[in-house]
Motif scaffolding. Structure first.
Motif, PDB file in Angstrom:
ATOM      1  N   ASP A 145     -10.379   5.181   0.175  1.00  0.00           N
ATOM      2  CA  ASP A 145     -10.736   6.601   0.185  1.00  0.00           C
ATOM      3  C   ASP A 145      -9.681   7.449  -0.503  1.00  0.00           C
ATOM      4  O   ASP A 145      -9.953   8.578  -0.924  1.00  0.00           O
ATOM      5  CB  ASP A 145     -10.909   7.113   1.623  1.00  0.00           C
ATOM      6  CG  ASP A 145     -12.134   6.553   2.309  1.00  0.00           C
ATOM      7  OD1 ASP A 145     -13.023   5.992   1.618  1.00  0.00           O
ATOM      8  OD2 ASP A 145     -12.212   6.667   3.553  1.00  0.00           O
ATOM      9  N   PHE A 146      -8.465   6.923  -0.613  1.00  0.00           N
ATOM     10  CA  PHE A 146      -7.353   7.638  -1.228  1.00  0.00           C
ATOM     11  C   PHE A 146      -6.981   7.055  -2.601  1.00  0.00           C
ATOM     12  O   PHE A 146      -5.893   7.288  -3.113  1.00  0.00           O
ATOM     13  CB  PHE A 146      -6.136   7.626  -0.290  1.00  0.00           C
ATOM     14  CG  PHE A 146      -6.398   8.378   0.982  1.00  0.00           C
ATOM     15  CD1 PHE A 146      -6.180   9.742   1.050  1.00  0.00           C
ATOM     16  CD2 PHE A 146      -6.907   7.727   2.099  1.00  0.00           C
ATOM     17  CE1 PHE A 146      -6.448  10.456   2.209  1.00  0.00           C
ATOM     18  CE2 PHE A 146      -7.172   8.430   3.264  1.00  0.00           C
ATOM     19  CZ  PHE A 146      -6.954   9.798   3.313  1.00  0.00           C
ATOM     20  N   GLY A 147      -7.898   6.280  -3.182  1.00  0.00           N
ATOM     21  CA  GLY A 147      -7.672   5.731  -4.515  1.00  0.00           C
ATOM     22  C   GLY A 147      -6.729   4.550  -4.561  1.00  0.00           C
ATOM     23  O   GLY A 147      -6.276   4.161  -5.632  1.00  0.00           O
ATOM     24  N   LEU A 148      -6.418   3.971  -3.393  1.00  0.00           N
ATOM     25  CA  LEU A 148      -5.533   2.798  -3.330  1.00  0.00           C
ATOM     26  C   LEU A 148      -6.416   1.553  -3.288  1.00  0.00           C
ATOM     27  O   LEU A 148      -6.704   0.993  -2.230  1.00  0.00           O
ATOM     28  CB  LEU A 148      -4.628   2.881  -2.102  1.00  0.00           C
ATOM     29  CG  LEU A 148      -3.738   4.114  -2.042  1.00  0.00           C
ATOM     30  CD1 LEU A 148      -3.021   4.196  -0.708  1.00  0.00           C
ATOM     31  CD2 LEU A 148      -2.750   4.133  -3.183  1.00  0.00           C
ATOM     32  N   SER A 149      -6.869   1.107  -4.456  1.00  0.00           N
ATOM     33  CA  SER A 149      -7.895   0.067  -4.512  1.00  0.00           C
ATOM     34  C   SER A 149      -7.400  -1.292  -5.005  1.00  0.00           C
ATOM     35  O   SER A 149      -8.181  -2.233  -5.099  1.00  0.00           O
ATOM     36  CB  SER A 149      -9.055   0.546  -5.392  1.00  0.00           C
ATOM     37  OG  SER A 149      -8.583   0.870  -6.681  1.00  0.00           O
ATOM     38  N   TYR A 150      -6.113  -1.430  -5.319  1.00  0.00           N
ATOM     39  CA  TYR A 150      -5.592  -2.711  -5.808  1.00  0.00           C
ATOM     40  C   TYR A 150      -5.950  -3.832  -4.829  1.00  0.00           C
ATOM     41  O   TYR A 150      -5.856  -3.676  -3.608  1.00  0.00           O
ATOM     42  CB  TYR A 150      -4.069  -2.651  -5.965  1.00  0.00           C
ATOM     43  CG  TYR A 150      -3.473  -4.002  -6.325  1.00  0.00           C
ATOM     44  CD1 TYR A 150      -3.409  -4.413  -7.652  1.00  0.00           C
ATOM     45  CD2 TYR A 150      -3.011  -4.858  -5.338  1.00  0.00           C
ATOM     46  CE1 TYR A 150      -2.878  -5.650  -7.984  1.00  0.00           C
ATOM     47  CE2 TYR A 150      -2.488  -6.107  -5.665  1.00  0.00           C
ATOM     48  CZ  TYR A 150      -2.423  -6.496  -6.979  1.00  0.00           C
ATOM     49  OH  TYR A 150      -1.916  -7.721  -7.301  1.00  0.00           O
ATOM     50  N   ASN A 151      -6.334  -4.980  -5.391  1.00  0.00           N
ATOM     51  CA  ASN A 151      -6.598  -6.160  -4.588  1.00  0.00           C
ATOM     52  C   ASN A 151      -6.606  -7.372  -5.505  1.00  0.00           C
ATOM     53  O   ASN A 151      -6.572  -7.238  -6.733  1.00  0.00           O
ATOM     54  CB  ASN A 151      -7.918  -6.048  -3.818  1.00  0.00           C
ATOM     55  CG  ASN A 151      -7.778  -6.545  -2.400  1.00  0.00           C
ATOM     56  OD1 ASN A 151      -6.952  -7.411  -2.117  1.00  0.00           O
ATOM     57  ND2 ASN A 151      -8.565  -5.998  -1.504  1.00  0.00           N
ATOM     58  N   ALA A 152      -6.659  -8.538  -4.912  1.00  0.00           N
ATOM     59  CA  ALA A 152      -6.754  -9.792  -5.661  1.00  0.00           C
ATOM     60  C   ALA A 152      -7.615 -10.758  -4.865  1.00  0.00           C
ATOM     61  O   ALA A 152      -7.536 -10.799  -3.629  1.00  0.00           O
ATOM     62  CB  ALA A 152      -5.358 -10.383  -5.882  1.00  0.00           C
ATOM     63  N   ALA A 153      -8.455 -11.506  -5.569  1.00  0.00           N
ATOM     64  CA  ALA A 153      -9.304 -12.501  -4.917  1.00  0.00           C
ATOM     65  C   ALA A 153      -8.469 -13.728  -4.547  1.00  0.00           C
ATOM     66  O   ALA A 153      -7.548 -14.112  -5.268  1.00  0.00           O
ATOM     67  CB  ALA A 153     -10.441 -12.905  -5.850  1.00  0.00           C
ATOM     68  N   LEU A 154      -8.822 -14.331  -3.407  1.00  0.00           N
ATOM     69  CA  LEU A 154      -8.167 -15.571  -2.968  1.00  0.00           C
ATOM     70  C   LEU A 154      -9.018 -16.762  -3.384  1.00  0.00           C
ATOM     71  O   LEU A 154     -10.251 -16.673  -3.374  1.00  0.00           O
ATOM     72  CB  LEU A 154      -7.981 -15.560  -1.450  1.00  0.00           C
ATOM     73  CG  LEU A 154      -7.123 -14.426  -0.886  1.00  0.00           C
ATOM     74  CD1 LEU A 154      -7.166 -14.446   0.635  1.00  0.00           C
ATOM     75  CD2 LEU A 154      -5.691 -14.549  -1.387  1.00  0.00           C
ATOM     76  N   GLU A 155      -8.376 -17.874  -3.753  1.00  0.00           N
ATOM     77  CA  GLU A 155      -9.172 -19.032  -4.166  1.00  0.00           C
ATOM     78  C   GLU A 155     -10.031 -19.572  -3.043  1.00  0.00           C
ATOM     79  O   GLU A 155     -11.049 -20.199  -3.298  1.00  0.00           O
ATOM     80  CB  GLU A 155      -8.357 -20.208  -4.721  1.00  0.00           C
ATOM     81  CG  GLU A 155      -6.970 -20.259  -4.686  1.00  0.00           C
ATOM     82  CD  GLU A 155      -6.314 -21.514  -5.219  1.00  0.00           C
ATOM     83  OE1 GLU A 155      -6.486 -22.604  -4.681  1.00  0.00           O
ATOM     84  OE2 GLU A 155      -5.571 -21.350  -6.183  1.00  0.00           O
ATOM     85  N   THR A 156      -9.644 -19.335  -1.804  1.00  0.00           N
ATOM     86  CA  THR A 156     -10.430 -19.815  -0.663  1.00  0.00           C
ATOM     87  C   THR A 156     -11.528 -18.834  -0.274  1.00  0.00           C
ATOM     88  O   THR A 156     -12.227 -19.045   0.701  1.00  0.00           O
ATOM     89  CB  THR A 156      -9.502 -20.030   0.548  1.00  0.00           C
ATOM     90  OG1 THR A 156      -8.829 -18.802   0.820  1.00  0.00           O
ATOM     91  CG2 THR A 156      -8.512 -21.135   0.291  1.00  0.00           C
ATOM     92  N   GLY A 157     -11.675 -17.768  -1.038  1.00  0.00           N
ATOM     93  CA  GLY A 157     -12.643 -16.728  -0.721  1.00  0.00           C
ATOM     94  C   GLY A 157     -11.933 -15.569  -0.044  1.00  0.00           C
ATOM     95  O   GLY A 157     -10.833 -15.711   0.479  1.00  0.00           O
ATOM     96  N   GLY A 158     -12.522 -14.425  -0.101  1.00  0.00           N
ATOM     97  CA  GLY A 158     -11.902 -13.253   0.487  1.00  0.00           C
ATOM     98  C   GLY A 158     -10.935 -12.579  -0.470  1.00  0.00           C
ATOM     99  O   GLY A 158     -10.873 -12.917  -1.660  1.00  0.00           O
ATOM    100  N   VAL A 159     -10.196 -11.638   0.061  1.00  0.00           N
ATOM    101  CA  VAL A 159      -9.280 -10.850  -0.760  1.00  0.00           C
ATOM    102  C   VAL A 159      -7.893 -10.827  -0.133  1.00  0.00           C
ATOM    103  O   VAL A 159      -7.717 -11.079   1.052  1.00  0.00           O
ATOM    104  CB  VAL A 159      -9.797  -9.412  -0.961  1.00  0.00           C
ATOM    105  CG1 VAL A 159     -11.033  -9.390  -1.844  1.00  0.00           C
ATOM    106  CG2 VAL A 159     -10.058  -8.724   0.360  1.00  0.00           C
ATOM    107  N   LEU A 160      -6.915 -10.471  -0.952  1.00  0.00           N
ATOM    108  CA  LEU A 160      -5.521 -10.448  -0.530  1.00  0.00           C
ATOM    109  C   LEU A 160      -5.244  -9.378   0.526  1.00  0.00           C
ATOM    110  O   LEU A 160      -4.527  -9.621   1.493  1.00  0.00           O
ATOM    111  CB  LEU A 160      -4.629 -10.219  -1.757  1.00  0.00           C
ATOM    112  CG  LEU A 160      -3.124 -10.254  -1.542  1.00  0.00           C
ATOM    113  CD1 LEU A 160      -2.678 -11.629  -1.070  1.00  0.00           C
ATOM    114  CD2 LEU A 160      -2.412  -9.863  -2.825  1.00  0.00           C
ATOM    115  N   LEU A 161      -5.829  -8.180   0.334  1.00  0.00           N
ATOM    116  CA  LEU A 161      -5.516  -7.047   1.209  1.00  0.00           C
ATOM    117  C   LEU A 161      -6.759  -6.442   1.844  1.00  0.00           C
ATOM    118  O   LEU A 161      -7.784  -6.255   1.175  1.00  0.00           O
ATOM    119  CB  LEU A 161      -4.814  -5.948   0.409  1.00  0.00           C
ATOM    120  CG  LEU A 161      -3.511  -6.341  -0.258  1.00  0.00           C
ATOM    121  CD1 LEU A 161      -3.053  -5.230  -1.190  1.00  0.00           C
ATOM    122  CD2 LEU A 161      -2.463  -6.643   0.784  1.00  0.00           C
ATOM    123  N   GLY A 162      -6.629  -6.085   3.118  1.00  0.00           N
ATOM    124  CA  GLY A 162      -7.706  -5.387   3.797  1.00  0.00           C
ATOM    125  C   GLY A 162      -7.775  -3.934   3.338  1.00  0.00           C
ATOM    126  O   GLY A 162      -6.810  -3.376   2.819  1.00  0.00           O
TER     127      GLY A 162
END
Length: 176
Positions: A145-162
């Motif tokens: 909501d505050f434009g903090l959208s950085y993330n990375a996909a994990l090889e096991t599925g899912g993402v690095l950051l909530g």
């Protein structure tokens, strides 16, 4: 009744947060440089007004590399957006000692309404004669909501950051 001003005692206060990392643990951090003020009618905190300002470059997660990444354009972009601010719109009593603090938070150039659960700890004199008041705040916000959208996909599925950021804030105010 006269207006009373209160200033935060930063040595007895903390602005903390937690974010889910790799979908199974939390990483904690805090902002170490901040100011906060309250304005009340006498020493009565019902309907108090609060303001807060924090220095983005004071973020501390106990890891210098991570802190450097948080200051970069991937996250806070501290060079362009050096402060986060909060201004209350209401402080509503729910029960004895329990309140809801509503206000507008500005972070990363975005202003959004937030609602925090507040526990008012009371008022007391310290050993040096200063009148102090304690307030504990908890809440959640979505970093996207505050434009903090950085993330990375994990090889096991899912993402690095909530997306959800949990806030845990302890404030001790000194009557001015």
């Amino acid at each position: 009744m006269s207006t009373t001003k209160w200033s935060v005692d930063p040595t007895h206060s903390e602005i903390g947060f937690k974010v889910k990392h790799m979908m199974f643990t939390n990483v904690s951090g805090q902002f170490t440089k901040f100011t906060a003020e309250a304005e009340t009618e006498g020493e009565h905190f019902d309907n108090a007004k609060f303001t807060f300002s924090g220095d983005i470059d004071s973020v501390n997660t106990a890891n210098a590399d991570r802190d450097g990444h948080l200051l970069s354009a991937d996250f806070f972009n501290a060079e362009q957006f050096p402060k986060l601010t909060f201004e209350s719109t209401s402080f509503e009593k729910k029960n004895e000692g329990e309140y809801t603090l509503n206000g507008n938070l500005t972070l990363h150039g975005e202003t959004r309404p937030v609602s925090l659960d507040a526990e008012f700890g009371g008022i007391a004199k310290d050993p040096w004669g200063n009148t102090k008041a304690g307030l504990s705040l908890t809440g959640k916000l979505n970093r996207k909501d505050f434009g903090l959208s950085y993330n990375a996909a994990l090889e096991t599925g899912g993402v690095l950051l909530g997306e959800e950021v949990k806030l845990n804030i302890e404030l001790q105010f000194v009557k001015q």
